[in-house]
Design an enzyme around this catalytic site. Structure first.
Site, short mmCIF file in Angstrom:
data_model
loop_
_atom_site.label_atom_id
_atom_site.label_comp_id
_atom_site.label_asym_id
_atom_site.label_seq_id
_atom_site.Cartn_x
_atom_site.Cartn_y
_atom_site.Cartn_z
CE LYS A 13 -6.36 9.87 2.68
NZ LYS A 13 -4.47 10.74 2.59
NE ARG A 88 -8.36 14.58 -1.94
CZ ARG A 88 -7.64 13.14 -1.87
NH1 ARG A 88 -8.82 11.65 -1.11
NH2 ARG A 88 -6.64 12.72 -2.41
NE ARG A 127 1.13 6.93 -2.34
CZ ARG A 127 -0.01 7.72 -2.14
NH1 ARG A 127 -0.88 7.61 -1.20
NH2 ARG A 127 -0.18 8.94 -2.65
NE ARG A 159 -0.83 7.98 -6.21
CZ ARG A 159 -2.21 8.03 -4.69
NH1 ARG A 159 -2.85 7.04 -3.99
NH2 ARG A 159 -2.55 9.33 -4.88
NE ARG A 170 -2.01 14.28 -5.00
CZ ARG A 170 -0.82 12.81 -4.54
NH1 ARG A 170 0.74 13.22 -4.96
NH2 ARG A 170 -1.27 12.14 -3.93
P1 ADP Z 1 -4.02 10.24 -1.56
O1 ADP Z 1 -3.60 9.09 -1.49
O2 ADP Z 1 -2.48 10.55 -2.23
O3 ADP Z 1 -4.26 11.58 -0.73
P2 ADP Z 1 -6.20 9.21 -3.82
O4 ADP Z 1 -5.08 8.16 -4.30
O5 ADP Z 1 -7.31 9.39 -2.48
O6 ADP Z 1 -4.81 10.21 -2.89
O7 ADP Z 1 -5.93 10.76 -4.85
C1 ADP Z 1 -6.32 11.31 -5.73
C2 ADP Z 1 -6.39 11.62 -6.81
O8 ADP Z 1 -8.50 11.10 -7.01
C3 ADP Z 1 -7.16 13.23 -6.23
O9 ADP Z 1 -5.38 13.88 -6.48
C4 ADP Z 1 -7.87 13.90 -6.47
O10 ADP Z 1 -7.53 14.11 -7.73
C5 ADP Z 1 -8.45 12.24 -6.42
N1 ADP Z 1 -9.68 12.40 -5.20
C6 ADP Z 1 -9.47 11.55 -4.69
N2 ADP Z 1 -10.58 11.06 -3.53
C7 ADP Z 1 -10.79 12.29 -3.87
C8 ADP Z 1 -12.62 12.90 -3.89
N3 ADP Z 1 -13.03 13.39 -2.31
N4 ADP Z 1 -13.00 14.02 -4.08
C9 ADP Z 1 -12.43 14.74 -5.21
N5 ADP Z 1 -11.14 14.57 -5.90
C10 ADP Z 1 -10.84 13.29 -5.23
P1 ADP Z 2 -2.55 7.77 2.02
O1 ADP Z 2 -3.64 6.48 1.44
O2 ADP Z 2 -2.92 8.64 2.91
O3 ADP Z 2 -1.80 9.02 0.73
P2 ADP Z 2 -0.92 5.65 2.13
O4 ADP Z 2 -1.38 4.57 2.53
O5 ADP Z 2 -1.29 5.53 0.37
O6 ADP Z 2 -0.95 7.20 2.08
O7 ADP Z 2 0.66 5.62 2.58
C1 ADP Z 2 1.28 6.34 1.81
C2 ADP Z 2 3.02 5.44 1.59
O8 ADP Z 2 3.69 5.11 2.62
C3 ADP Z 2 3.55 5.04 0.96
O9 ADP Z 2 4.78 4.00 0.79
C4 ADP Z 2 3.26 3.91 2.48
O10 ADP Z 2 3.55 2.30 2.39
C5 ADP Z 2 3.20 4.49 3.41
N1 ADP Z 2 3.32 4.47 4.96
C6 ADP Z 2 1.94 3.88 5.21
N2 ADP Z 2 2.37 4.18 6.56
C7 ADP Z 2 2.84 3.65 7.08
C8 ADP Z 2 4.05 4.24 8.63
N3 ADP Z 2 3.15 4.02 9.74
N4 ADP Z 2 5.24 4.16 8.31
C9 ADP Z 2 6.13 3.81 7.22
N5 ADP Z 2 5.41 4.27 5.58
C10 ADP Z 2 3.97 3.84 6.03
#
Ligand code: ADP
Ligand code: ADP
Length: 216
Positions: A13, A88, A127, A159, A170
């Site tokens: 995302k 979410r 990541r 992270r 998660r």
């Molecule tokens: P990922 O991309 O790995 O899904 P995010 O960076 O979006 O993780 O979110 C990291 C953490 O921030 C989540 O595990 C949660 O604790 C918090 N968080 C992010 N967005 C929300 C939301 N919309 N509602 C509640 N908690 C959130």
């Molecule tokens: P999210 O926000 O959904 O948690 P991220 O955008 O942070 O996901 O991506 C998670 C990990 O996967 C990062 O290390 C990113 O560089 C990698 N990644 C994202 N898209 C791709 C893809 N199409 N192919 C391979 N790796 C990817």
């Protein structure tokens, strides 16, 4: 254009949000990024959010919604936005709908990034994030031999919540609380699924093809 990205942690995302928002010249609003900025800044919001984030739980709705309401009220979000990581759960989605309705707005499209569990775990395990510009990298897929950001030279970090145990939790939270959004938005008639496997650029292209019909 008012867009939302949904998908499990690691689906890509944040990565896709960078490109899609820049293609559409709209702000990318990532609730995870805003929380992390508050954690590093040591704000009260950050101190509260950290307790939940470290466990891999969702930050309470009222706190998250107030933060999003403030952000969406800013000038740059009036003509469109891309939300990454919000809503979410269904409660957040309902409040977002009502909030936008009060402002005479509505979502145009919700893109669901679809990837399987094995790929999600692989992506999260490798990541890395840039401490300076916030760009997202992957140790294996981006062939990162050093810990420096290719874009700005900043130091990369892993992270805290990408540790194996927290990742597992998660993913459970996603299945229980966030996955129901997929049928919620399908019922609203705004959901489109995008195959999020394969190279980053190809996923962006697939997403842009779905978005194009909605562009003015
Ligand atoms: P990922 O991309 O790995 O899904 P995010 O960076 O979006 O993780 O979110 C990291 C953490 O921030 C989540 O595990 C949660 O604790 C918090 N968080 C992010 N967005 C929300 C939301 N919309 N509602 C509640 N908690 C959130
Ligand atoms: P999210 O926000 O959904 O948690 P991220 O955008 O942070 O996901 O991506 C998670 C990990 O996967 C990062 O290390 C990113 O560089 C990698 N990644 C994202 N898209 C791709 C893809 N199409 N192919 C391979 N790796 C990817």
């Amino acid at each position: 254009m008012r867009l939302v990205l949904v998908g499990p942690p690691g689906a890509g995302k944040g990565t896709q949000a960078q490109y899609i928002a820049s293609n559409l010249s709209i702000p990318k609003i990532s609730t995870g990024d805003i929380f992390r900025a508050n954690v590093s800044g040591g704000t009260d919001l950050g101190k509260l959010a950290k307790q939940y984030m470290d466990r891999g739980d969702l930050v309470p709705d009222e706190v998250t919604i107030a933060m999003v309401r403030d952000r969406l009220s800013e000038d740059d979000a009036q003509d469109g936005f891309l939300l990454d990581g919000f809503p979410r759960n269904v409660a957040q989605a309902e409040i977002l709908r009502d909030m936008l309705k009060d402002w005479g707005q509505a979502l145009d499209l919700v893109l669901e990034l679809v990837v399987d569990d094995d790929e999600v775990v692989r992506r999260l395990a490798g990541r890395r994030t840039c401490s300076q510009c916030g760009r997202i990298w992957h140790v294996e897929f981006d062939d990162k031999k050093d810990d420096k950001c290719d874009a700005c030279g900043g130091a990369l970090f892993q992270r805290d919540d990408d540790k194996e145990e927290t990742v597992r939790h998660r993913l459970e939270v996603y299945q229980e609380q966030t996955a129901p959004l997929v049928s919620y938005y399908a019922d609203e008639g705004v959901l489109v699924g995008v195959d999020a496997t394969g190279p980053v650029e190809e996923v962006t292209q697939r997403a842009m093809e779905e978005i194009r019909p909605f562009m003015g």
